[in-house]
Structure formats: C-alpha cells, structure tokens
Write an enzyme that holds these catalytic residues in place. Structure first.
Site, PDB file in Angstrom:
ATOM      1  N   THR A  93      -3.866 -47.852  28.940  1.00 38.88           N
ATOM      2  CA  THR A  93      -3.462 -47.877  30.346  1.00 38.88           C
ATOM      3  C   THR A  93      -4.505 -47.111  31.159  1.00 38.88           C
ATOM      4  O   THR A  93      -4.797 -45.954  30.845  1.00 38.88           O
ATOM      5  CB  THR A  93      -2.086 -47.204  30.497  1.00 38.88           C
ATOM      6  OG1 THR A  93      -1.186 -47.859  29.610  1.00 38.88           O
ATOM      7  CG2 THR A  93      -1.584 -47.295  31.920  1.00 38.88           C
ATOM      8  N   LYS A 138      -0.341 -53.007  35.245  1.00 41.17           N
ATOM      9  CA  LYS A 138       0.229 -52.105  34.227  1.00 41.17           C
ATOM     10  C   LYS A 138       0.750 -50.811  34.867  1.00 41.17           C
ATOM     11  O   LYS A 138       1.870 -50.371  34.588  1.00 41.17           O
ATOM     12  CB  LYS A 138      -0.839 -51.788  33.167  1.00 41.17           C
ATOM     13  CG  LYS A 138      -0.445 -50.724  32.170  1.00 41.17           C
ATOM     14  CD  LYS A 138       0.726 -51.117  31.297  1.00 41.17           C
ATOM     15  CE  LYS A 138       1.333 -49.902  30.609  1.00 41.17           C
ATOM     16  NZ  LYS A 138       2.578 -50.200  29.918  1.00 41.17           N
ATOM     17  N   HIS A 197      26.327 -55.643  42.276  1.00 38.11           N
ATOM     18  CA  HIS A 197      25.726 -56.439  43.358  1.00 38.11           C
ATOM     19  C   HIS A 197      24.610 -57.287  42.755  1.00 38.11           C
ATOM     20  O   HIS A 197      23.822 -56.769  41.962  1.00 38.11           O
ATOM     21  CB  HIS A 197      25.171 -55.475  44.425  1.00 38.11           C
ATOM     22  CG  HIS A 197      24.623 -56.152  45.641  1.00 38.11           C
ATOM     23  ND1 HIS A 197      23.505 -56.959  45.615  1.00 38.11           N
ATOM     24  CD2 HIS A 197      25.032 -56.128  46.928  1.00 38.11           C
ATOM     25  CE1 HIS A 197      23.249 -57.401  46.829  1.00 38.11           C
ATOM     26  NE2 HIS A 197      24.170 -56.919  47.647  1.00 38.11           N
ATOM     27  N   ARG A 202      21.834 -58.274  43.693  1.00 37.16           N
ATOM     28  CA  ARG A 202      20.427 -57.923  43.951  1.00 37.16           C
ATOM     29  C   ARG A 202      20.162 -56.420  43.890  1.00 37.16           C
ATOM     30  O   ARG A 202      19.203 -55.932  44.447  1.00 37.16           O
ATOM     31  CB  ARG A 202      20.003 -58.498  45.320  1.00 37.16           C
ATOM     32  CG  ARG A 202      19.771 -60.007  45.281  1.00 37.16           C
ATOM     33  CD  ARG A 202      19.636 -60.628  46.640  1.00 37.16           C
ATOM     34  NE  ARG A 202      20.871 -60.556  47.403  1.00 37.16           N
ATOM     35  CZ  ARG A 202      21.939 -61.350  47.201  1.00 37.16           C
ATOM     36  NH1 ARG A 202      21.892 -62.275  46.277  1.00 37.16           N
ATOM     37  NH2 ARG A 202      23.021 -61.209  47.934  1.00 37.16           N
ATOM     38  N   CYS A 258       3.758 -42.873  29.334  1.00 34.63           N
ATOM     39  CA  CYS A 258       3.564 -43.919  30.347  1.00 34.63           C
ATOM     40  C   CYS A 258       4.131 -43.535  31.703  1.00 34.63           C
ATOM     41  O   CYS A 258       3.388 -43.269  32.642  1.00 34.63           O
ATOM     42  CB  CYS A 258       4.190 -45.219  29.856  1.00 34.63           C
ATOM     43  SG  CYS A 258       3.347 -45.889  28.408  1.00 34.63           S
ATOM     44  N   LYS A 308      12.899 -39.970  25.013  1.00 38.46           N
ATOM     45  CA  LYS A 308      13.929 -40.993  25.162  1.00 38.46           C
ATOM     46  C   LYS A 308      14.629 -41.225  23.823  1.00 38.46           C
ATOM     47  O   LYS A 308      14.245 -40.633  22.816  1.00 38.46           O
ATOM     48  CB  LYS A 308      13.353 -42.289  25.748  1.00 38.46           C
ATOM     49  CG  LYS A 308      12.285 -42.934  24.892  1.00 38.46           C
ATOM     50  CD  LYS A 308      11.808 -44.194  25.540  1.00 38.46           C
ATOM     51  CE  LYS A 308      12.740 -45.291  25.141  1.00 38.46           C
ATOM     52  NZ  LYS A 308      12.210 -46.594  25.040  1.00 38.46           N
ATOM     53  N   ARG A 362       6.065 -36.485  23.417  1.00 36.64           N
ATOM     54  CA  ARG A 362       5.006 -36.285  24.404  1.00 36.64           C
ATOM     55  C   ARG A 362       5.593 -36.251  25.816  1.00 36.64           C
ATOM     56  O   ARG A 362       6.367 -37.116  26.183  1.00 36.64           O
ATOM     57  CB  ARG A 362       3.948 -37.398  24.303  1.00 36.64           C
ATOM     58  CG  ARG A 362       3.137 -37.286  23.016  1.00 36.64           C
ATOM     59  CD  ARG A 362       2.139 -38.384  22.872  1.00 36.64           C
ATOM     60  NE  ARG A 362       2.755 -39.691  22.795  1.00 36.64           N
ATOM     61  CZ  ARG A 362       2.070 -40.823  22.705  1.00 36.64           C
ATOM     62  NH1 ARG A 362       0.761 -40.784  22.691  1.00 36.64           N
ATOM     63  NH2 ARG A 362       2.690 -41.967  22.626  1.00 36.64           N
TER      64      ARG A 362
HETATM   65  N1  LIG Z   1       3.021 -45.448  23.435  1.00 37.60           N
HETATM   66  C1  LIG Z   1       3.438 -46.418  24.240  1.00 37.60           C
HETATM   67  O1  LIG Z   1       4.611 -46.773  24.235  1.00 37.60           O
HETATM   68  C2  LIG Z   1       2.471 -47.131  25.160  1.00 37.60           C
HETATM   69  C3  LIG Z   1       2.908 -48.288  25.821  1.00 37.60           C
HETATM   70  C4  LIG Z   1       2.011 -48.964  26.628  1.00 37.60           C
HETATM   71  C5  LIG Z   1       0.725 -48.479  26.782  1.00 37.60           C
HETATM   72  N2  LIG Z   1       0.332 -47.352  26.156  1.00 37.60           N
HETATM   73  C6  LIG Z   1      -1.044 -46.881  26.353  1.00 37.60           C
HETATM   74  O2  LIG Z   1      -1.800 -47.166  25.181  1.00 37.60           O
HETATM   75  C7  LIG Z   1      -2.824 -46.171  25.012  1.00 37.60           C
HETATM   76  C8  LIG Z   1      -2.686 -45.564  23.627  1.00 37.60           C
HETATM   77  O3  LIG Z   1      -1.440 -44.919  23.562  1.00 37.60           O
HETATM   78  P1  LIG Z   1      -0.750 -44.497  22.197  1.00 37.60           P
HETATM   79  O4  LIG Z   1       0.656 -44.155  22.548  1.00 37.60           O
HETATM   80  O5  LIG Z   1      -1.009 -45.507  21.149  1.00 37.60           O
HETATM   81  O6  LIG Z   1      -1.600 -43.173  21.847  1.00 37.60           O
HETATM   82  P2  LIG Z   1      -1.515 -42.280  20.524  1.00 37.60           P
HETATM   83  O7  LIG Z   1      -1.802 -40.891  20.919  1.00 37.60           O
HETATM   84  O8  LIG Z   1      -0.249 -42.590  19.789  1.00 37.60           O
HETATM   85  O9  LIG Z   1      -2.691 -42.820  19.610  1.00 37.60           O
HETATM   86  C9  LIG Z   1      -4.001 -42.858  19.991  1.00 37.60           C
HETATM   87  C10 LIG Z   1      -4.888 -42.721  18.760  1.00 37.60           C
HETATM   88  O10 LIG Z   1      -6.237 -42.841  19.200  1.00 37.60           O
HETATM   89  C11 LIG Z   1      -7.034 -41.963  18.408  1.00 37.60           C
HETATM   90  N3  LIG Z   1      -8.312 -41.749  19.091  1.00 37.60           N
HETATM   91  C12 LIG Z   1      -8.595 -41.001  20.175  1.00 37.60           C
HETATM   92  N4  LIG Z   1      -9.891 -41.113  20.509  1.00 37.60           N
HETATM   93  C13 LIG Z   1     -10.462 -41.946  19.611  1.00 37.60           C
HETATM   94  C14 LIG Z   1     -11.771 -42.472  19.424  1.00 37.60           C
HETATM   95  N5  LIG Z   1     -12.763 -42.154  20.246  1.00 37.60           N
HETATM   96  N6  LIG Z   1     -11.981 -43.301  18.388  1.00 37.60           N
HETATM   97  C15 LIG Z   1     -10.984 -43.637  17.538  1.00 37.60           C
HETATM   98  N7  LIG Z   1      -9.722 -43.185  17.673  1.00 37.60           N
HETATM   99  C16 LIG Z   1      -9.458 -42.359  18.701  1.00 37.60           C
HETATM  100  C17 LIG Z   1      -6.168 -40.741  18.245  1.00 37.60           C
HETATM  101  O11 LIG Z   1      -6.564 -39.959  17.164  1.00 37.60           O
HETATM  102  C18 LIG Z   1      -4.771 -41.373  18.058  1.00 37.60           C
HETATM  103  O12 LIG Z   1      -4.462 -41.567  16.694  1.00 37.60           O
HETATM  104  C19 LIG Z   1      -2.629 -45.172  26.152  1.00 37.60           C
HETATM  105  O13 LIG Z   1      -3.470 -45.506  27.204  1.00 37.60           O
HETATM  106  C20 LIG Z   1      -1.187 -45.392  26.558  1.00 37.60           C
HETATM  107  O14 LIG Z   1      -0.958 -45.023  27.894  1.00 37.60           O
HETATM  108  C21 LIG Z   1       1.180 -46.678  25.324  1.00 37.60           C
END
Ligand SMILES: NC(=O)c1ccc[n+]([C@@H]2O[C@H](COP(=O)([O-])OP(=O)(O)OC[C@H]3O[C@@H](n4cnc5c(N)ncnc54)[C@H](O)[C@@H]3O)[C@@H](O)[C@H]2O)c1
Length: 421
Positions: free
Chosen positions: A118, A203, A243, A245, A259, A317, A324
């Site tokens: 994101t 997003k 309602h 709407r 998020c 949640k 987090r």
């Molecule tokens: N968790 C959700 O429900 C969700 C939903 C939609 C979007 N997102 C978005 O997706 C993205 C990832 O979120 P997440 O929840 O999976 O994060 P997360 O923290 O669970 O996992 C991210 C992983 O990336 C690794 N990482 C960091 N830098 C790195 C690099 N340079 N090379 C390789 N690995 C690296 C970390 O060690 C970690 O294991 C974010 O932008 C988040 O906002 C998350």
C-alpha cells in the site's frame, strides 16, 4: 507457467507466494528476516492465518515454493514489503525502495514488476520506475510495471486472494496485458485495469472510507454516552442500518492494524489542507483508548487500590494474531502508567509480555473484565467459574459482544461502550 520472485513474506507476500505456487508457478520467496526464511525452508510459517500452514507445507514439499534471502532471476517480481508510518505520520517508503533496489541486478527483458505494498499516490511513477531504470531496460517496452493493491481480510486471506475483485494499475497497455494474465492464474474475481496513480489512490481511499465510517460510529458512541442523551449507540446503529442507504460501521476501542490506522495518513501527508475529515477521523479513532481509559476510571472510582484489570484480547481485531498498531496495547500502557495491574488473555497471540495462559489464571483477584477484542473464543466464557475468582464482578464490553442479561444474572455489573455508565 512462470518463475516468480515474491519480495517480502508477511501477511500478504507469503499467501500470495503460496497461491502462485499452488497454481503451478515456480516461486522464490524472498525475505530479509532470517526467522521467516528458516521457517519457510522447513515448510513452516510464523504467522497465524487459516489454511496457510498446510498450503505452504505442501508447496515447499512439491518444490514449487523455495525460500531465499536474496532475489534471483525470474519472469516476474512482486514486492509486498511493509509501508509503515514515520513518527510524524508520513509514509516510510524506505523498505519499498530497498526491495526495488534489490531486484535491479536480476531484471531481464520481458520481466514483470508489480508493487503490492500500500503506497502513496505517485509511488510507482516517482519512486519505483526511477529505480528500475537503473537496469538499463526500457520501462513499458522491455520491463512491464504495475501496481496491484491487496484487499484481503486477515483471517480469510486465502479465500479472498482468489475471490476478491482486483485493481491493476499499469503504465501502458502491454504491462496491463502481462500483469493481468499473471494474476488471472488464480484470481476468480473481476480484474479492473487502470493507471498506477489511480490504483494507488483507490487502495488508500478504500481504507480511508472505512476509517472515517468507524470514526463516525465512535463519535456517535461518545455522544450516546453523554448523560444528556443516554441511548444505546449499538441499538441506534442497528436500527439506522435498516435504512436501505445507510451503512454505519461499529464503534470500538480504536482502530489498529497495518492498513486503516496507517493509510489515511498517506492522503493527509499529500494534502494536509484539504484532507480535513480524514485527519479528524484518524484523531477520533486514535482517541478511543483514552476514552475507554476514562470510562474505566469512572467505573472503578470507588474501588480501593491496587486495582487489577483483565483484558480479553490484545489484537487489533477479532480472530487474528496481529497486534500491529493495536489500540488495546495503547489502552494497556495507559492503564499501567496509572498503576493498574493488568493481565491479558488472547488465544491467538503466541507471545506477549501482558499475556497469561488461561482466563481463570488471569481473572484471579481482578476488579474488572474488559472485553477488548471480540475473538469468537470469548463467547465460550463461563462466567459462573470466573465469578468466585474475581475481587469485584464487573464487565466492560467495548464491542457489544456479551449478552447483558446473562452477565447480570450471574451477578456481574455490566457496562457497555456507547451507553452511559
Ligand atoms: N496485512 C494486511 O492485511 C494487508 C492488507 C492489504 C495490504 N497490505 C499492505 O501490504 C504490504 C505488506 O504488508 P504485510 O502485512 O504483508 O507486512 P508484514 O510485516 O507482515 O511482512 C512484510 C515482510 O517483508 C519483509 N521485508 C521487509 N523489507 C524487505 C526487503 N527489502 N526484502 C525482502 N523482504 C523484506 C519483512 O521482513 C516481512 O517479513 C504493506 O504495504 C501493507 O500495508 C497489508
């Protein structure tokens, strides 16, 4: 079938990698965290998500999913690393930047690069493309680039990965064709194509919509608690939502996670003067732990110290293990600063300094039980067994989760967020 490098194996990257692998692609899962890689090498996972463990185990055993500390040459690269907030509420894009830099040496003609993290509007154009250009490849002609945001709900990620509609923003038609074809290997929902700026904005707008709606519900909860009004906010919202709407979300002790508590700031950062409701919504939701704290102070004002509180649930949640940005952690810290003794129970969280193992152990000598997270397991609580262990039999329900009559019949006092004490 393609060779796909997924960079970042967290809540998004690992299920995505496993899903591509289970659809026949050869997937290299890359992460900088040794714990993640060590686990994956053994076919194990360190996050809690239904069915993920089985899928990962199976795909690692089949050889379709391989763990690696570094990227490798591949047909497609998917970046799913975190995009947290800095102290001053700005998007910290350093991990995305490092991840993009890390793939540059491995890029070849005909490769696909997709950002899933994101990100603020303009990230692909202004941050990713200048980095990818270092490969010497012509962007759009020799390297296909896009942004494909993730909309999955933790707790049902594997189902939603397949069935949700997706937006894919790309820089040109060829990139759109290539990236759509890649995702179509497992996405059964509609795929909508647009440009990268629009996809990035969509997003963060989706999450901002939900954050603002929750802030509205939280503001209503505060208003309904005012003795001048004194109605039950949950009943008001339930009836208003009849309602055709109206769709008001639910109030609660705050908004957390990676998020909703983060993404609206990406809009505020770019347009601080214009994003007024968005900022206020964030501040309203961030104020909820303090609001619950004040309510607790009021409930326990006539009780002698030391006062002990048992917190049910510490995640942001229900029915997941993710703490987090959890507002419950903020609430616990506030209570501790004011000398309350805290014990917490959470069946989903493996490790936490606040957590004790069983609820009967946690409630021993407690003055108050706070239902902070509506984990399904808490429906099973046997109040008859807990009652004799507590110093004072009081419940504060911040989610309208328990049945007031049942609790009161067991001899407890019952308080509810969104209804005056
Ligand atoms: N968790 C959700 O429900 C969700 C939903 C939609 C979007 N997102 C978005 O997706 C993205 C990832 O979120 P997440 O929840 O999976 O994060 P997360 O923290 O669970 O996992 C991210 C992983 O990336 C690794 N990482 C960091 N830098 C790195 C690099 N340079 N090379 C390789 N690995 C690296 C970390 O060690 C970690 O294991 C974010 O932008 C988040 O906002 C998350």
């Amino acid at each position: 079938m393609k060779k796909i490098c997924v960079i970042g194996l967290g809540y998004i990257g690992l299920p995505t990698a496993a899903m591509f692998a289970s659809n026949g692609h050869k997937v290299i899962g890359v992460d900088i965290n040794n714990e993640v890689i060590d686990a994956l090498e053994k076919g194990e996972v360190i996050i809690e998500e239904p069915y993920l463990k089985n899928m990962v185990e199976q795909e690692v055993a089949s050889g379709n999913l391989i763990a690696s500390k570094k990227p490798q040459e591949a047909d497609a690269f998917i970046i799913a690393v975190p995009t947290p907030l800095t102290e001053d509420k700005k998007a910290d894009m350093s991990l995305v930047e490092k991840a993009a830099e890390s793939i540059v040496p491995y890029l070849r003609t005909g490769n696909i690069v997709v950002l899933e993290s994101t990100s603020p509007t303009g990230t692909v154009k202004n941050l990713i493309i200048p980095i990818l250009e270092k490969s010497g490849l012509k962007i759009g002609d020799e390297l296909y680039v896009g942004y494909c945001p993730e909309r999955v709900l933790p707790g049902q990620i594997l189902f939603e990965l397949v069935n949700n509609n997706r937006i894919i923003g790309t820089i040109n038609r060829k990139s759109a064709e290539e990236i759509k074809e890649l995702y179509q290997t497992f996405v059964k929902g509609e795929i909508y194509l647009t440009d990268t700026d629009t996809a990035e904005m969509c997003k963060i707008v989706e999450n901002t919509y939900r954050d603002v709606n929750i802030a509205f519900a939280n503001e209503l909860a505060k208003i309904c608690e005012d003795t001048a009004i004194d109605v039950d906010v949950w009943e008001v919202i339930k009836l208003c939502n009849k309602h055709p709407r109206v769709n008001i979300h639910q109030p609660g002790p705050g908004v957390g996670g990676h998020c909703l508590a983060v993404d609206p700031w990406f809009i505020v950062e770019k347009n601080p003067e214009l994003a007024r409701i968005i900022r206020l919504a964030r501040e309203t939701n961030d104020s909820m732990p303090q609001f619950i704290f004040n309510k607790i102070e009021n409930i326990l004002k006539n009780i002698n110290p030391p006062k002990k509180i048992t917190i049910l649930g510490i995640t942001y949640k229900a029915n997941i293990d993710d703490v987090r940005e959890s507002p419950i952690i903020t609430l616990i810290k506030l209570l501790e600063e004011h000398n309350y003794k805290i014990s917490a129970v959470d069946p989903y969280v493996k490790k936490s300094k606040y957590k004790v193992d069983t609820i009967s152990e946690a409630v021993k000598d407690s003055d108050l039980l706070v239902l902070a997270v509506n984990h399904k397991d808490f429906k099973e609580i046997d109040f008859d067994t807990l009652a004799p262990q507590m110093r004072n039999k009081i419940v504060l329900d911040t989610r309208n989760y328990f049945d007031r009559n049942i609790i009161e019949n067991k001899g407890f006092k019952y308080y509810l967020l969104g209804k005056a004490n």
